[in-house]
Enzyme design. Sequence first.
Site, PDB file in Angstrom:
ATOM      1  N   GLU A  93       0.842  -1.209   0.000  1.00 53.80           N
ATOM      2  CA  GLU A  93       0.000   0.000   0.000  1.00 53.80           C
ATOM      3  C   GLU A  93       0.877   1.259   0.000  1.00 53.80           C
ATOM      4  O   GLU A  93       0.565   2.242  -0.672  1.00 53.80           O
ATOM      5  CB  GLU A  93      -0.958  -0.031   1.198  1.00 53.80           C
ATOM      6  CG  GLU A  93      -2.019  -1.125   1.009  1.00 53.80           C
ATOM      7  CD  GLU A  93      -2.893  -1.346   2.238  1.00 53.80           C
ATOM      8  OE1 GLU A  93      -2.338  -1.585   3.322  1.00 53.80           O
ATOM      9  OE2 GLU A  93      -4.128  -1.262   2.098  1.00 53.80           O
ATOM     10  N   GLU A  97      -3.555  -9.585   3.651  1.00 56.88           N
ATOM     11  CA  GLU A  97      -4.341  -9.231   4.849  1.00 56.88           C
ATOM     12  C   GLU A  97      -5.433 -10.229   5.193  1.00 56.88           C
ATOM     13  O   GLU A  97      -5.651 -10.537   6.370  1.00 56.88           O
ATOM     14  CB  GLU A  97      -4.968  -7.837   4.683  1.00 56.88           C
ATOM     15  CG  GLU A  97      -3.995  -6.678   4.875  1.00 56.88           C
ATOM     16  CD  GLU A  97      -3.258  -6.289   3.613  1.00 56.88           C
ATOM     17  OE1 GLU A  97      -3.243  -7.100   2.650  1.00 56.88           O
ATOM     18  OE2 GLU A  97      -2.699  -5.184   3.567  1.00 56.88           O
TER      19      GLU A  97
HETATM   20  C1  3H9 Z   1      -1.304  -5.068   7.002  1.00 57.04           C
HETATM   21  O1  3H9 Z   1      -0.351  -4.687   6.401  1.00 57.04           O
HETATM   22  C2  3H9 Z   1      -2.535  -4.252   7.224  1.00 57.04           C
HETATM   23  C3  3H9 Z   1      -2.632  -3.064   6.318  1.00 57.04           C
HETATM   24  O2  3H9 Z   1      -3.273  -3.390   5.112  1.00 57.04           O
HETATM   25  C4  3H9 Z   1      -3.485  -1.996   6.908  1.00 57.04           C
HETATM   26  C5  3H9 Z   1      -3.090  -1.393   8.216  1.00 57.04           C
HETATM   27  C6  3H9 Z   1      -3.914  -0.193   8.603  1.00 57.04           C
HETATM   28  N1  3H9 Z   1       4.390  -7.363  11.855  1.00 57.04           N
HETATM   29  O3  3H9 Z   1       8.062 -14.860   8.909  1.00 57.04           O
HETATM   30  P1  3H9 Z   1       9.386 -14.643   9.471  1.00 57.04           P
HETATM   31  C7  3H9 Z   1       7.883 -11.055  12.535  1.00 57.04           C
HETATM   32  S1  3H9 Z   1      -1.309  -6.574   7.749  1.00 57.04           S
HETATM   33  C8  3H9 Z   1       5.038  -7.733  12.966  1.00 57.04           C
HETATM   34  O4  3H9 Z   1       9.987 -15.719  10.299  1.00 57.04           O
HETATM   35  P2  3H9 Z   1      10.540 -14.701   6.853  1.00 57.04           P
HETATM   36  C9  3H9 Z   1       7.626 -12.523  12.732  1.00 57.04           C
HETATM   37  O5  3H9 Z   1       6.667 -12.751  13.723  1.00 57.04           O
HETATM   38  C10 3H9 Z   1       0.297  -7.217   7.472  1.00 57.04           C
HETATM   39  N2  3H9 Z   1       5.921  -8.748  13.006  1.00 57.04           N
HETATM   40  O6  3H9 Z   1      10.436 -14.211   8.341  1.00 57.04           O
HETATM   41  C11 3H9 Z   1       8.996 -13.006  13.129  1.00 57.04           C
HETATM   42  O7  3H9 Z   1       9.189 -12.682  14.488  1.00 57.04           O
HETATM   43  P3  3H9 Z   1      10.072 -13.607  15.432  1.00 57.04           P
HETATM   44  C12 3H9 Z   1       0.436  -7.718   6.126  1.00 57.04           C
HETATM   45  C13 3H9 Z   1       6.150  -9.405  11.871  1.00 57.04           C
HETATM   46  O8  3H9 Z   1      11.741 -14.058   6.312  1.00 57.04           O
HETATM   47  C14 3H9 Z   1       9.937 -12.145  12.311  1.00 57.04           C
HETATM   48  O9  3H9 Z   1       9.177 -10.982  11.965  1.00 57.04           O
HETATM   49  N3  3H9 Z   1       1.694  -8.392   6.032  1.00 57.04           N
HETATM   50  C15 3H9 Z   1       5.495  -9.075  10.675  1.00 57.04           C
HETATM   51  O10 3H9 Z   1      10.379 -16.183   6.787  1.00 57.04           O
HETATM   52  C16 3H9 Z   1      10.437 -12.809  11.051  1.00 57.04           C
HETATM   53  O11 3H9 Z   1       9.316 -13.299  10.316  1.00 57.04           O
HETATM   54  C17 3H9 Z   1       1.810  -9.700   6.178  1.00 57.04           C
HETATM   55  O12 3H9 Z   1       0.854 -10.399   6.391  1.00 57.04           O
HETATM   56  C18 3H9 Z   1       4.583  -8.005  10.689  1.00 57.04           C
HETATM   57  N4  3H9 Z   1       3.918  -7.617   9.581  1.00 57.04           N
HETATM   58  O13 3H9 Z   1       9.255 -14.097   6.126  1.00 57.04           O
HETATM   59  C19 3H9 Z   1       3.194 -10.265   6.078  1.00 57.04           C
HETATM   60  N5  3H9 Z   1       5.907  -9.923   9.703  1.00 57.04           N
HETATM   61  O14 3H9 Z   1      11.425 -13.628  14.804  1.00 57.04           O
HETATM   62  C20 3H9 Z   1       3.486 -11.133   7.258  1.00 57.04           C
HETATM   63  C21 3H9 Z   1       6.811 -10.733  10.282  1.00 57.04           C
HETATM   64  O15 3H9 Z   1       9.979 -12.946  16.741  1.00 57.04           O
HETATM   65  N6  3H9 Z   1       4.837 -11.597   7.255  1.00 57.04           N
HETATM   66  N7  3H9 Z   1       6.952 -10.433  11.579  1.00 57.04           N
HETATM   67  O16 3H9 Z   1       9.392 -14.948  15.377  1.00 57.04           O
HETATM   68  C22 3H9 Z   1       5.282 -12.583   6.461  1.00 57.04           C
HETATM   69  O17 3H9 Z   1       4.562 -13.134   5.660  1.00 57.04           O
HETATM   70  C23 3H9 Z   1       6.708 -12.994   6.587  1.00 57.04           C
HETATM   71  O18 3H9 Z   1       7.156 -12.585   7.860  1.00 57.04           O
HETATM   72  C24 3H9 Z   1       7.665 -12.386   5.537  1.00 57.04           C
HETATM   73  C25 3H9 Z   1       9.123 -12.732   5.925  1.00 57.04           C
HETATM   74  C26 3H9 Z   1       7.337 -13.010   4.171  1.00 57.04           C
HETATM   75  C27 3H9 Z   1       7.529 -10.888   5.470  1.00 57.04           C
END
Ligand code: 3H9
Length: 703
Positions: free
Chosen positions: A105, A125
């Site tokens: 976004e 999301e």
């Molecule tokens: C959104 O964006 C809403 C908006 O539209 C509107 C808002 C108003 N936040 O997965 P990993 C942590 S909703 C906080 O092992 P990878 C995760 O818990 C969001 N923490 O790494 C982990 O912590 P820990 C939309 C987050 O390299 C560490 O980071 N976005 C977030 O295998 C490493 O993560 C998503 O849904 C976050 N957003 O994969 C993306 N993301 O080390 C969600 C990760 O303490 N994230 N953490 O266990 C992912 O899909 C994967 O983390 C990503 C990296 C592909 C980015």
Amino acid sequence: MTTPVSYEIEDGIAVITIDNPPVNALGHAVREGLWQAIDRFAGDDAAKAALVLGEGKLFLGGADISEFGKPPKEPSLPDLVGHIEAAPKPVICAIQGAALGGGLEVALGCHYRVAMPGAKLGLPEVTLGIIPGAGGTQRLPRLVGLKKALEIIPAGGSVAAEEAVEIGLADRLGEGAPKAAGLAYARDLVADGAAPHPVGTLPCPEADDAALEEARAHWARRNRGEVARLAAIDAIEAACARDIADGMAEERRIFQEMIDTPQRAGLIHAFFNERKTAKLPELKGVTPRDVSRIGVIGGGTMGSGIAASALLGGLDVTLIERDDAAAEKAQATVTRTLDGAVKRGKLAEDKRDAILSGAFRTATEYDALSDADLAVEAVFEDMDVKTEVFATLDRVMKPGAVLATNTSYLDVAAIAATTSRPADVIGLHFFSPAHVMKLLEVVVPDTTAPEVTATAFALAKKMGKTAVRAGVCDGFIGNRILSAYRASADRMVLAGASPYEVDRAVRAFGWPMGPYEMGDLAGLDIGYATRQRRATTRDPRDIVPTWADELYHLGRLGQKTGRGYYIYEEGARGGTEDPEVLDLIEKAREAQGASRREFTEAEIQRRYMAALVNEAARVLEEGIAQRPLDIDVTFLYGYGFPRWRGGPMHWADSEGLPALLADIERYAEEDPFFWQPAPLLKRLVAEGRSFQDLNDAQTGDAA
Ligand code: 3H9
């Protein structure tokens, strides 16, 4: 405190870099820093354009999920995106790795986007139970059209950089480093005198009621019970009819509604906990052994699936079969699985060819495993057969190799004890089909060395599996608990519910299948064999589903024989109910002197889940599972538990443990043998604690 957003001028371009490891989530400090950087850029005569970058392996991972449910802090993400879009000079971003959710976004708020090869651009999301809330549902359709937006947003999907350029989501495919590629594009735009190009000012996408209805019908069918995907379609529809400000307001309204749903809480619980199963206190500071070459013993469905999964994870695999014909068959099965991966775009054709001519081989002699780092046996479930295999592995495998069994219920500690190296022995319980199912139960006897457990978790990661630690008992975490709720279903059938009512109620709860359909799918001979195996140890007070034994004796083994609990007509999709089965059950009731009553859907669901949670509490108390979250993840990945409910333990917490215990105590009045409340459940209720409290207490000091 240093800001996670830096600003510098390079060659007349303001380079704004977000550095917020590990995923550059858009938490409050980042939003504030980015807002100020855009303000500074707007008033900076030295800057003709701005380039937004994300430091590290990915651009922006989205909103900071851990902030959800907490009081909002300004600036909000939608306001920030609007602020970027309103900049008076061109804002460019360069996307490497991923731009996800709020990250995309922000990119959509920029005027121009460079996507680096390998990057994925997506809006996940809905997989968290919300909808894009910073303009994604309004800007994406304006840029790529309604149909494409309907493909991406309700699926929680993403597109690769190349496709992003093709569909107009990105303007250019970058080359080299993201900063260099972004600067090159920015310089070209400045040289061309390009103006800002705000996506929000593009015309609304053309409405297409049929496409909207088709998307609604698709997601209502595929993800029954989930609300966010349908809500996302409503928000996309708003983009077709309203200007950007109105559309954003509608998106905001729906977003807030989703934030408050229990489904959002469940899905975010699942998101964080699936990342915690590998973080075990006992593995803190423990280095896994190197594993690059593995052996698989047995090329049946399970062995071939494990082999294929390991090959897809980049491992070198030798599969042992007892003779050439069986080896050839296994080779063909693995090849078919890899072909399937090619067809689905998961594996490049040349990669498959390289695997089949290099990384994969079959053999009939165990000596072929002499240099393997790990071996998994997947032979017949029989203790004598397994111990013979382990004796051979013990003889041929090099020192330090890991010896694993894929048994689904045999005593892994006993198997380990038959070898000269019990510290190297572990259980790796894959689920069938092993190349599809994500769950891996890592079964750890007391004798196993910590680095062997760490090795199992590292292997799981390579194979794309979600691993959960389990202790040794019949059925480990998943199948042991399954036996209990499966038994609760039989008790309800004996007391008057029909198997069809049970299946319908269980499906209505959100499980993909009811226990009787599941039995038909797996084969009713499996349940029969389990009952036979347990016959000598069965408590005389326990009930026996004699009708199930009769179905077995009638040769009604389920789908594979065309009849089981249901009748399966050639070519038909599902089974149809069979009055003969109901007669058979009625006779069994009479023979057992059971009286018959009605069950509502809600009661069936409650008893099924109560049996699950009660047994799960025992599994926790015995240390078979260390944390409730391990049980939640086991059920999400191995048993199709509806993800939006977070997992069975999260479900129990959200229902309230006192009410659940009260129900179990009530059921115990009529059936004290089966419904004894688990001591842990009673203790938690007495102390006013939840399963989440146990998670929090036990993950605090995790690695
Ligand atoms: C959104 O964006 C809403 C908006 O539209 C509107 C808002 C108003 N936040 O997965 P990993 C942590 S909703 C906080 O092992 P990878 C995760 O818990 C969001 N923490 O790494 C982990 O912590 P820990 C939309 C987050 O390299 C560490 O980071 N976005 C977030 O295998 C490493 O993560 C998503 O849904 C976050 N957003 O994969 C993306 N993301 O080390 C969600 C990760 O303490 N994230 N953490 O266990 C992912 O899909 C994967 O983390 C990503 C990296 C592909 C980015």
